[in-house]
Scaffold this active site. Sequence first.
Site, PDB file in Angstrom:
ATOM      1  N   ASN A   9       0.877  -1.166   0.000  1.00  0.00           N
ATOM      2  CA  ASN A   9       0.000   0.000   0.000  1.00  0.00           C
ATOM      3  C   ASN A   9       0.918   1.220   0.000  1.00  0.00           C
ATOM      4  O   ASN A   9       1.480   1.580   1.026  1.00  0.00           O
ATOM      5  CB  ASN A   9      -0.889  -0.018   1.251  1.00  0.00           C
ATOM      6  CG  ASN A   9      -1.690   1.254   1.416  1.00  0.00           C
ATOM      7  OD1 ASN A   9      -1.748   2.079   0.495  1.00  0.00           O
ATOM      8  ND2 ASN A   9      -2.316   1.442   2.573  1.00  0.00           N
ATOM      9  N   TRP A  10       1.072   1.811  -1.166  1.00  0.00           N
ATOM     10  CA  TRP A  10       2.011   2.943  -1.279  1.00  0.00           C
ATOM     11  C   TRP A  10       1.483   4.197  -0.592  1.00  0.00           C
ATOM     12  O   TRP A  10       2.224   5.168  -0.414  1.00  0.00           O
ATOM     13  CB  TRP A  10       2.281   3.253  -2.761  1.00  0.00           C
ATOM     14  CG  TRP A  10       3.134   2.246  -3.470  1.00  0.00           C
ATOM     15  CD1 TRP A  10       3.549   1.017  -3.002  1.00  0.00           C
ATOM     16  CD2 TRP A  10       3.693   2.383  -4.792  1.00  0.00           C
ATOM     17  NE1 TRP A  10       4.324   0.396  -3.953  1.00  0.00           N
ATOM     18  CE2 TRP A  10       4.429   1.205  -5.059  1.00  0.00           C
ATOM     19  CE3 TRP A  10       3.633   3.381  -5.763  1.00  0.00           C
ATOM     20  CZ2 TRP A  10       5.103   1.010  -6.262  1.00  0.00           C
ATOM     21  CZ3 TRP A  10       4.301   3.184  -6.962  1.00  0.00           C
ATOM     22  CH2 TRP A  10       5.031   2.011  -7.207  1.00  0.00           C
ATOM     23  N   LYS A  11       0.220   4.225  -0.267  1.00  0.00           N
ATOM     24  CA  LYS A  11      -0.408   5.441   0.285  1.00  0.00           C
ATOM     25  C   LYS A  11      -0.098   6.620  -0.650  1.00  0.00           C
ATOM     26  O   LYS A  11       0.040   6.422  -1.850  1.00  0.00           O
ATOM     27  CB  LYS A  11       0.066   5.670   1.725  1.00  0.00           C
ATOM     28  CG  LYS A  11      -0.117   4.406   2.574  1.00  0.00           C
ATOM     29  CD  LYS A  11      -0.006   4.638   4.040  1.00  0.00           C
ATOM     30  CE  LYS A  11      -0.195   3.304   4.747  1.00  0.00           C
ATOM     31  NZ  LYS A  11      -0.269   3.419   6.196  1.00  0.00           N
ATOM     32  N   HIS A  94      -9.678   1.153   4.543  1.00  0.00           N
ATOM     33  CA  HIS A  94      -8.426   1.394   5.264  1.00  0.00           C
ATOM     34  C   HIS A  94      -8.701   2.355   6.423  1.00  0.00           C
ATOM     35  O   HIS A  94      -9.503   3.282   6.292  1.00  0.00           O
ATOM     36  CB  HIS A  94      -7.365   1.975   4.322  1.00  0.00           C
ATOM     37  CG  HIS A  94      -6.012   1.999   4.961  1.00  0.00           C
ATOM     38  ND1 HIS A  94      -5.640   2.979   5.847  1.00  0.00           N
ATOM     39  CD2 HIS A  94      -4.970   1.127   4.887  1.00  0.00           C
ATOM     40  CE1 HIS A  94      -4.413   2.707   6.284  1.00  0.00           C
ATOM     41  NE2 HIS A  94      -3.984   1.601   5.712  1.00  0.00           N
ATOM     42  N   GLU A  96      -7.152   4.786   7.521  1.00  0.00           N
ATOM     43  CA  GLU A  96      -6.941   6.215   7.216  1.00  0.00           C
ATOM     44  C   GLU A  96      -8.157   6.796   6.486  1.00  0.00           C
ATOM     45  O   GLU A  96      -8.519   7.963   6.688  1.00  0.00           O
ATOM     46  CB  GLU A  96      -5.642   6.387   6.410  1.00  0.00           C
ATOM     47  CG  GLU A  96      -4.424   6.195   7.315  1.00  0.00           C
ATOM     48  CD  GLU A  96      -3.177   5.650   6.640  1.00  0.00           C
ATOM     49  OE1 GLU A  96      -3.071   5.708   5.398  1.00  0.00           O
ATOM     50  OE2 GLU A  96      -2.293   5.147   7.365  1.00  0.00           O
ATOM     51  N   GLU A 166      -5.789  -4.846  10.325  1.00  0.00           N
ATOM     52  CA  GLU A 166      -4.787  -3.812  10.563  1.00  0.00           C
ATOM     53  C   GLU A 166      -5.110  -3.076  11.862  1.00  0.00           C
ATOM     54  O   GLU A 166      -5.919  -2.138  11.862  1.00  0.00           O
ATOM     55  CB  GLU A 166      -4.770  -2.808   9.408  1.00  0.00           C
ATOM     56  CG  GLU A 166      -4.362  -3.416   8.081  1.00  0.00           C
ATOM     57  CD  GLU A 166      -3.720  -2.377   7.161  1.00  0.00           C
ATOM     58  OE1 GLU A 166      -2.646  -2.669   6.636  1.00  0.00           O
ATOM     59  OE2 GLU A 166      -4.285  -1.281   6.995  1.00  0.00           O
ATOM     60  N   GLY A 172       2.158   2.254  10.693  1.00  0.00           N
ATOM     61  CA  GLY A 172       3.138   3.325  10.536  1.00  0.00           C
ATOM     62  C   GLY A 172       3.784   3.764  11.848  1.00  0.00           C
ATOM     63  O   GLY A 172       4.429   4.805  11.903  1.00  0.00           O
ATOM     64  N   SER A 211       3.091  -2.139  10.357  1.00  0.00           N
ATOM     65  CA  SER A 211       4.534  -2.223  10.615  1.00  0.00           C
ATOM     66  C   SER A 211       5.115  -3.612  10.330  1.00  0.00           C
ATOM     67  O   SER A 211       6.019  -4.056  11.026  1.00  0.00           O
ATOM     68  CB  SER A 211       4.862  -1.772  12.043  1.00  0.00           C
ATOM     69  OG  SER A 211       4.440  -0.417  12.237  1.00  0.00           O
ATOM     70  N   GLY A 232       2.739  -1.122   4.270  1.00  0.00           N
ATOM     71  CA  GLY A 232       2.816   0.309   3.991  1.00  0.00           C
ATOM     72  C   GLY A 232       4.254   0.743   3.768  1.00  0.00           C
ATOM     73  O   GLY A 232       4.826   0.605   2.696  1.00  0.00           O
ATOM     74  N   GLY A 233       4.871   1.265   4.817  1.00  0.00           N
ATOM     75  CA  GLY A 233       6.218   1.823   4.728  1.00  0.00           C
ATOM     76  C   GLY A 233       7.222   0.934   4.010  1.00  0.00           C
ATOM     77  O   GLY A 233       7.982   1.395   3.145  1.00  0.00           O
TER      78      GLY A 233
HETATM   79  P1  PGA Z   1       2.561   0.235   7.648  1.00  0.00           P
HETATM   80  O1  PGA Z   1       1.134   0.485   6.963  1.00  0.00           O
HETATM   81  O2  PGA Z   1       3.108  -1.065   7.090  1.00  0.00           O
HETATM   82  O3  PGA Z   1       3.398   1.425   7.271  1.00  0.00           O
HETATM   83  O4  PGA Z   1       2.327   0.139   9.121  1.00  0.00           O
HETATM   84  C1  PGA Z   1       0.260  -0.571   6.704  1.00  0.00           C
HETATM   85  C2  PGA Z   1      -1.020  -0.029   6.086  1.00  0.00           C
HETATM   86  O5  PGA Z   1      -1.474   1.046   6.490  1.00  0.00           O
HETATM   87  O6  PGA Z   1      -1.611  -0.665   5.194  1.00  0.00           O
END
Ligand code: PGA
Length: 248
Positions: A9-11, A94, A96, A166, A172, A211, A232-233
């Site tokens: 997930n590149w966000k 998600h 967010e 999640e 993150g 994470s 994500g990251g």
């Molecule tokens: P993260 O994000 O791996 O940076 O914690 C995961 C996500 O939000 O899908």
Amino acid sequence: MRNKLVAGNWKMHGSLTVNAGLLEGVRAGVAGLSADVAVCVPYPYLDQAETGLTGSNVAWGAQDVSEHALGAYTGEVSAAMLLDFGCRYVIVGHSERRSYYGDTDAIVAAKFEAALKVGLVPIFCVGETLDEREKSITAEVVTRQLDAVIERCGVAALAGAVIAYEPVWAIGTGRTATPEQAQEVHALIRQRVAQDDSGIAAGVRILYGGSMKPANARELMAQPDIDGGLIGGAALVAADFIAICAAA
Ligand code: PGA
């Protein structure tokens, strides 16, 4: 045996230049691996993902979708439009989107339905906040989020989807759920689905997100109910993402 899926997930990260290197690195680095691999990129880069990944074993997708099929919805992107760019997956719900953009359980269920209707595979996210975990209502929250989709779309719809657990407090933050904490919720999710259909529960893939990185991926994905990761990251660094895919 459920094949593992690792989805990036590149966000809201990337640029044409940066993506070119990342897509090429991932494409080459995961060739020949047995896990299913996907990247979910920002809308403007779907064309670049399609061009860069066609013919590889990496699928691509988007990070959100409109619940509407078409019409006067300025700024929105429909599921059919995502199909036009060869998307296989789309993330819905998600945390967010839920917390910053007002995606309620009902909206998430409508988005899930819109995606499924055109043949996209929704990556349906659920998870509790830190406050909810501390109040010991994780099971309640996750069940409520699942029920919204099951009630609207029927349990059979989950056969065409992927679920992602999640925990919001792990996204993150560098604070990963322990394999035991994650497994506990994954098992609960599978049990909830099994209440309605044990066959679908046995087959549906449940990803862990929050994470996940090369150092913890293997142990997390060794849990019986963890079928991959939503990353994500670590999806922004080709070597890290490839290492997670290899661990899967
Ligand atoms: P993260 O994000 O791996 O940076 O914690 C995961 C996500 O939000 O899908």
